[in-house]
Design a protein around this motif. Sequence first.
Motif, PDB file in Angstrom:
ATOM      1  N   GLY A   1     -25.957  -8.539  13.953  1.00 46.68           N
ATOM      2  CA  GLY A   1     -26.480  -7.422  14.571  1.00 46.68           C
ATOM      3  C   GLY A   1     -26.751  -7.595  15.975  1.00 46.68           C
TER       4      GLY A   1
ATOM      5  N   PHE B   1     -27.777  -5.784   9.465  1.00 46.25           N
ATOM      6  CA  PHE B   1     -26.475  -5.826   9.225  1.00 46.25           C
ATOM      7  C   PHE B   1     -25.843  -4.436   8.382  1.00 46.25           C
ATOM      8  CE2 PHE B   1     -23.267  -7.560   5.853  1.00 46.25           C
ATOM      9  CZ  PHE B   1     -22.037  -7.187   6.788  1.00 46.25           C
ATOM     10  N   ASP B   2     -24.983  -3.903   8.699  1.00 46.81           N
ATOM     11  CA  ASP B   2     -24.356  -2.860   8.128  1.00 46.81           C
ATOM     12  C   ASP B   2     -22.841  -3.248   7.607  1.00 46.81           C
ATOM     13  OD1 ASP B   2     -23.313  -0.726   7.013  1.00 46.81           O
ATOM     14  OD2 ASP B   2     -23.377   0.525   8.559  1.00 46.81           O
TER      15      ASP B   2
ATOM     16  N   ARG C   1     -32.203  -8.713  17.043  1.00 47.75           N
ATOM     17  CA  ARG C   1     -30.956  -8.115  16.314  1.00 47.75           C
ATOM     18  C   ARG C   1     -30.980  -6.894  15.359  1.00 47.75           C
ATOM     19  NH1 ARG C   1     -29.281 -12.000  12.989  1.00 47.75           N
ATOM     20  NH2 ARG C   1     -31.330 -13.165  12.955  1.00 47.75           N
ATOM     21  N   ALA C   2     -29.985  -6.220  15.484  1.00 46.09           N
ATOM     22  CA  ALA C   2     -30.151  -5.025  14.376  1.00 46.09           C
ATOM     23  C   ALA C   2     -29.827  -5.721  12.794  1.00 46.09           C
ATOM     24  CB  ALA C   2     -29.154  -3.987  14.872  1.00 46.09           C
TER      25      ALA C   2
ATOM     26  N   THR D   1     -33.281 -10.466  11.439  1.00 47.68           N
ATOM     27  CA  THR D   1     -32.634  -9.767  10.350  1.00 47.68           C
ATOM     28  C   THR D   1     -31.742 -10.573   9.484  1.00 47.68           C
ATOM     29  OG1 THR D   1     -30.935  -9.269  12.321  1.00 47.68           O
ATOM     30  CG2 THR D   1     -32.636  -7.657  11.748  1.00 47.68           C
TER      31      THR D   1
END
Length: 467
Positions: free
Chosen positions: A374, A455-456, A452-453, A144
Motif C-alpha cells: 500500500g 492491498f488490492d 499505507r493503503a 494495513t
Amino acid sequence: MRTLIRGGRVVTAADVYDGDVLIDGESVVATGTGLDGADEVIDATGCLVLPGLVDNHTHLSMPFGGTVSCDDYDTGTAAAAAGGTTCIVDFAIQTDGSLLEGLRQWQGRAEGAAHIDYGFHLAVTDASESALAEMEQAVAEGVTSFKCFMAYKGAIMVTDDQLLSVLQQAGRTGGLVMVHAENGDAVDLYQREAIAAGDTAPRFHATTRPPEVEGEATGRAIRLAHWAGQPLFVVHVTCEEAVREIQAARDRGEPVFGETCIQYLFLTVDELARPGFEGAKYVCSPPLREARHRDILYAALRQGALQGISTDHCPFNFEGQKELGKDDFRLIPNGMPVIEFRLSLLYDRAVRTGKLSLTELVRLTSAEPARIFGLAPRKGTIAPGADADIVIFDPEKPLAISAATHHMNIDYDPFEGWEVRGAPRTVLARGDVVVADGEVVSKPGRGRYVKRALFDPAATVPALATV
Ligand code: URP
Ligand code: ZN
Ligand code: ZN
C-alpha cells in the motif's frame, strides 16, 4: 527547489532508458531527455538511477528472547539509506495484549529517530477478542497488514484457530494477513529431542527446523486463508517445499503472495557449522538452507510465485546477545543484520551474473513491495507524481563489506570480507540528499510515518508515465 539528475540510465520495473529525472521539492515532476530548469544538477553519467528500495520486513528495537534487536530507528534506517533503501515497513508487536499499545510504542521509537520514511505492520501474538477488535482502528491509521507467527511456541506463536480468526477479521476490516510459516509444535518437539541428545550447538537450530516444517505450515496457512476467503502473504520463504505450496495455490487462482530475503539467496546452512560458536551469527528462522534451494527461489522470483526480496533485518550482537545461547541453541536470539547491502549484493551477485534482470531487480525490491504493502504509486517507481526516492548507483564502485565500516549498530557482518562491485553514490529521499558519496548525511527524524493503503490483489504495478 528543483533538482535535475542528468545523464543516468533510469530503471523502473517496466523500463530501462537513458534519461534525466527532474525533481521539484519532494516529488518527481518529469522524466525524459534534455530536461532543464533546475536549481541544482546531479551528474549521473555512468550510473543507474533506480527507485529507492522498499524494505517491507524489518525488526528495529524488537524484543526477542529476553533481549532487544540492536539497531534502533536511528542506526537501522541510516544503514538502510546507506544501502539505497528509502522506506521500510517495520513490525510493531502486540504489547500487553493490545495491538494499539504495540503500535504506540513503535511509533514512539520511530518518531524523531528515523532517517527515511517508515510504516508499520502489526504482529498479532494473541488473537483475543479485544485485539481482533483493534484491527479496525489499526487499518484506519494506515497499518494495513497483520502478521501471525506459526512458530516460536510458548512465546509469540498463534494456534490455527487464532490465525483463522485473524484472517476472518481481516475480511471484515481489510488488511493483508502475513504468516511466518513453520510448524511450531514440530520444531518444539525436535528441539527438545536435540537438547536431550546433547546437541546444543548452533547448527542444531537448522536441523530442528527442516524444510518440511516450513512447507507444511505454508500449505496449512494457505488452506486457512482459502477457507476465510482472504489473500495471504508468506514472509521469508526459504525452500522448495514452501515455494511448491505457494505455486500450487497460485495455479489454483488463489491470491497467495510471498517474499524471500537476501540471506537465503546468498548464504547456506553450512555457515551454522562454523568453528566454535561462530555459527550463532547465522541463526535466523526459518534457517539458512542447502544451496540447492537457491535456484528454486530465483526461479520463483523470476516467474512471479514470489514477489519480493526483503531483508528480515533483526540484528543481535555476537557478544552479549547471540552468546546467550552458548550452551543451548534455543536461547540464541533469532535474526541477522542484513538491512544495508541488499542492493549491492543483488546487483553484483544476481544481476551481473544473469540471475535477475535490472527490471526484475526493481520489481522485486521496490515496485512489488510498494504495491502489495500500500505504498504505491508514491513509492516503488520513478515517474511524475512519485516521491523523489532515488538511488544513483555506481555499478563500478568497489565495496568491501566489513563490520569495521558498515553503518549497522552491530559487532559483526554476515558478509564480512565479501568484495562486491556496485554501490550507491547518492541517495535521495523525498528530494533530500540523504547519502552523498556513500556517506549518510541526513538527520534522525527526517523520515515520516507513511499511512499505507489497503492491498488490492487485483491491481497491477501502477502504470508509468514518462514525458
Ligand atoms: O530469525 C528471524 N527471522 N528473526 C526475526 C523474527 C521473525 O521471525 O521474522
Ligand atoms: Zn518470521
Ligand atoms: Zn521477520
